[in-house]
Design an enzyme around this catalytic site. Structure first.
Site, PDB file in Angstrom:
ATOM      1  N   ARG A   1      58.653  70.646  17.107  1.00 50.22           N
ATOM      2  CA  ARG A   1      57.506  70.926  16.222  1.00 50.22           C
ATOM      3  C   ARG A   1      57.211  69.741  15.284  1.00 50.22           C
ATOM      4  NH1 ARG A   1      56.956  76.654  16.060  1.00 50.22           N
ATOM      5  NH2 ARG A   1      54.761  76.312  15.704  1.00 50.22           N
TER       6      ARG A   1
ATOM      7  N   CYS B   1      61.971  74.394  15.236  1.00 48.27           N
ATOM      8  CA  CYS B   1      62.412  75.779  15.311  1.00 48.27           C
ATOM      9  C   CYS B   1      62.789  76.108  16.748  1.00 48.27           C
ATOM     10  CB  CYS B   1      61.354  76.706  14.767  1.00 48.27           C
ATOM     11  SG  CYS B   1      59.900  76.656  15.758  1.00 48.27           S
TER      12      CYS B   1
ATOM     13  N   LYS C   1      47.629  86.959  12.912  1.00 44.84           N
ATOM     14  CA  LYS C   1      48.564  86.149  12.111  1.00 44.84           C
ATOM     15  C   LYS C   1      48.068  84.693  12.076  1.00 44.84           C
ATOM     16  CE  LYS C   1      52.454  84.451  14.087  1.00 44.84           C
ATOM     17  NZ  LYS C   1      52.678  82.994  13.971  1.00 44.84           N
ATOM     18  N   ASN C   2      47.728  84.142  13.223  1.00 46.24           N
ATOM     19  CA  ASN C   2      47.435  82.709  13.300  1.00 46.24           C
ATOM     20  C   ASN C   2      46.054  82.324  12.778  1.00 46.24           C
ATOM     21  OD1 ASN C   2      49.986  82.412  14.226  1.00 46.24           O
ATOM     22  ND2 ASN C   2      49.430  82.054  16.362  1.00 46.24           N
TER      23      ASN C   2
ATOM     24  N   ARG D   1      58.107  88.901  11.846  1.00 49.75           N
ATOM     25  CA  ARG D   1      57.287  87.811  11.284  1.00 49.75           C
ATOM     26  C   ARG D   1      55.852  87.906  11.768  1.00 49.75           C
ATOM     27  NH1 ARG D   1      59.458  81.926  12.051  1.00 49.75           N
ATOM     28  NH2 ARG D   1      57.315  81.722  11.358  1.00 49.75           N
TER      29      ARG D   1
ATOM     30  N   ASP E   1      51.715  81.312  23.776  1.00 50.75           N
ATOM     31  CA  ASP E   1      52.298  82.447  23.032  1.00 50.75           C
ATOM     32  C   ASP E   1      52.420  83.690  23.900  1.00 50.75           C
ATOM     33  OD1 ASP E   1      50.705  81.636  19.853  1.00 50.75           O
ATOM     34  OD2 ASP E   1      52.386  80.767  20.948  1.00 50.75           O
TER      35      ASP E   1
END
Ligand code: EPZ
Length: 417
Positions: free
Chosen positions: A121, A116, A22-23, A396, A304
């Site tokens: 952030r 978030c 994803k990243n 997500r 993460d």
């Protein structure tokens, strides 16, 4: 809203694989704006966040075709230079489009990405980088307008090795005459993937993976095809799912060099592993041992993975101490683990976990992407049934997580509330 229902107690066994990152996908999809041509991406994870990136690309005027994990983007005719506010709010990493649009058009408007679930952030380092490049940055009522006649090559010292700021500065300076240098750059593998993608497109970037990145501006970028790297956090999540259930799995399509700090911790808590080029065979012990974790920028232990390994530590013998050094609010999920019987004390950045023998299934809420994954892992081993609500957070960032776990023997299924 949807939920997962999980019957705990099944050891995970068998073989599974890691999807695309994803990243790495998100900044590379944004970078496709730069070449005014066709970009073909393979191994893109089919998840909510990449779907959102497709919506933004279309809102800018790109043509996008998706077929499972292949995405074809035509950026030859971009007509809009404003990132849609509603999409900015839903996905803060859409700020990565700012650098790409600036790099090609020297102007962009976007709104402040919402803070978030894991912290405020901020994007001050992104904006400072743009200003150092000679771009005027004006903010009012939450809208940020960036514009310049000419982007100037320069040397940018990042106060913190921010992944997003590093990526945004790379994208903004790819087409700038001269050499731009980023000092104290983020060293994550996703930055290397972005550099490899941009160089394949015709850019001249070096140093990604180190803390000094040099971007030699070019005048032309061309059509490109690219295969996205495997997702190192999904890899860690699947390995921890096997570890927490006392299982034995073979994980394929993983880049073991990207998960060295995690493999070290999994060994330390008692897992036996056969590590090959793109595979990890893991055999978990009957009971894991506690350990200490401090999250750091890459190549340290990834933030993460903090929530995900924390679930394992809730059932490990002894006491474990976690220090979260990257985000200021990344322990929200622990309140949900406590509902399942976890013994955790939080003092600021530090969480002390006293290992227990059992967790108990109950109703819990995902609070963010990785916190949600942590609750799924706890549900796999809890006594009885666990219902994890708000799994949109999890969808997500994980492609077919429930399917992959089911194929390994877990009893998990999705319901629409
Ligand atoms: C990227 O977020 C990842 N997201 C995050 O993964 C990951 O946790 C993070 O890097 C750190 O590795 C994507 O790549 C899409 P940062 P990013 O800028 O770029 C502060 C996941 O679960 N900071 O490196 O937003 C910031 O507040 C997600 O997949 C500033 O102060 O992370 C944080 O404390 C979550 N000012 C720290 O730096 C800035 O301008 C790290 O942020 C930017 C960041």
């Amino acid at each position: 809203m949807s939920s997962y229902i999980i019957e705990g107690g099944k050891k995970l066994q068998g073989e599974t694989f890691v999807s695309g990152s994803k990243n790495a996908s998100l900044p590379i999809m944004a970078a496709s704006v730069l070449n005014r041509s066709i970009t073909k991406l393979y191994n893109v994870p089919n998840i909510h966040d990449t779907q959102m990136m497709i919506e933004i690309l279309k809102s800018l005027g790109c043509k996008v075709k998706k077929n499972q994990n292949k995405i074809v983007i035509d950026s030859s005719n971009i007509t809009n230079f404003e990132i849609p506010e509603n999409l900015m709010r839903q996905m803060r990493s859409s700020v990565i489009f700012a650098g790409a649009i600036l790099g090609r058009y020297k102007k962009v408007t976007f709104s402040y990405p919402g803070g978030c679930d894991i912290g405020s952030r901020p994007i001050d380092l992104h904006l400072k980088g743009f200003e150092k490049l000679g771009i005027a940055v004006n903010q009012n009522f939450g809208k940020i307008k960036c514009e310049t006649e000419e982007i100037k090559p320069t040397e940018i010292n990042l106060d913190f090795p921010s992944v997003g700021a590093t990526e945004n500065i790379m994208l903004a300076s790819v087409l700038t005459k001269g050499v731009t240098t980023i000092i104290n750059a983020a060293m994550e593998p996703e930055i290397i993937d972005l550099q490899n993608f941009l160089n394949k497109m015709g850019a001249k970037i070096s140093g990604a993976g180190s803390n000094i990145i040099k971007i030699q501006g070019v005048t032309k970028l061309k059509e490109v095809s690219y295969n996205i790297m495997p997702d190192r956090i999904e890899a860690g999540t699947l390995l921890c799912a096997a570890a927490i259930t006392g299982g034995e799995i073979n994980l394929k399509k993983v880049n073991v060099n990207h998960i060295a700090p995690l493999l070290d911790k999994l060994a330390h808590i008692g897992c036996k592993m056969q590590i090959k080029e793109n595979e990890v065979e893991l055999k978990a012990p009957k009971r894991l041992k506690g350990t200490d974790i401090r999250t750091m920028p890459y190549p340290g232990f990834p933030t993460d993975m903090q929530a995900i390994i924390a679930s394992c530590l809730c059932l490990a013998s002894g006491t474990s101490v976690i220090v979260e050094n990257i985000f200021e609010n990344r322990y929200k999920y622990m309140g949900e683990l406590q509902k399942m019987g976890a013994k955790i004390n939080i003092e600021g950045k530090t969480a002390v976990i006293k290992g227990t023998k059992k967790l108990y299934g109950t109703k819990v809420q995902a609070t963010d992407l990785r916190g949600g994954a942590s609750l799924v892992l706890a549900g796999l081993v809890a006594k009885g049934t666990t219902k994890v609500d708000n799994i949109e957070y999890i969808l997500r960032g994980y492609e077919n997580l429930d399917e992959k776990l089911k194929n390994l023997g877990a009893e998990i299924y999705k319901i629409q509330d």
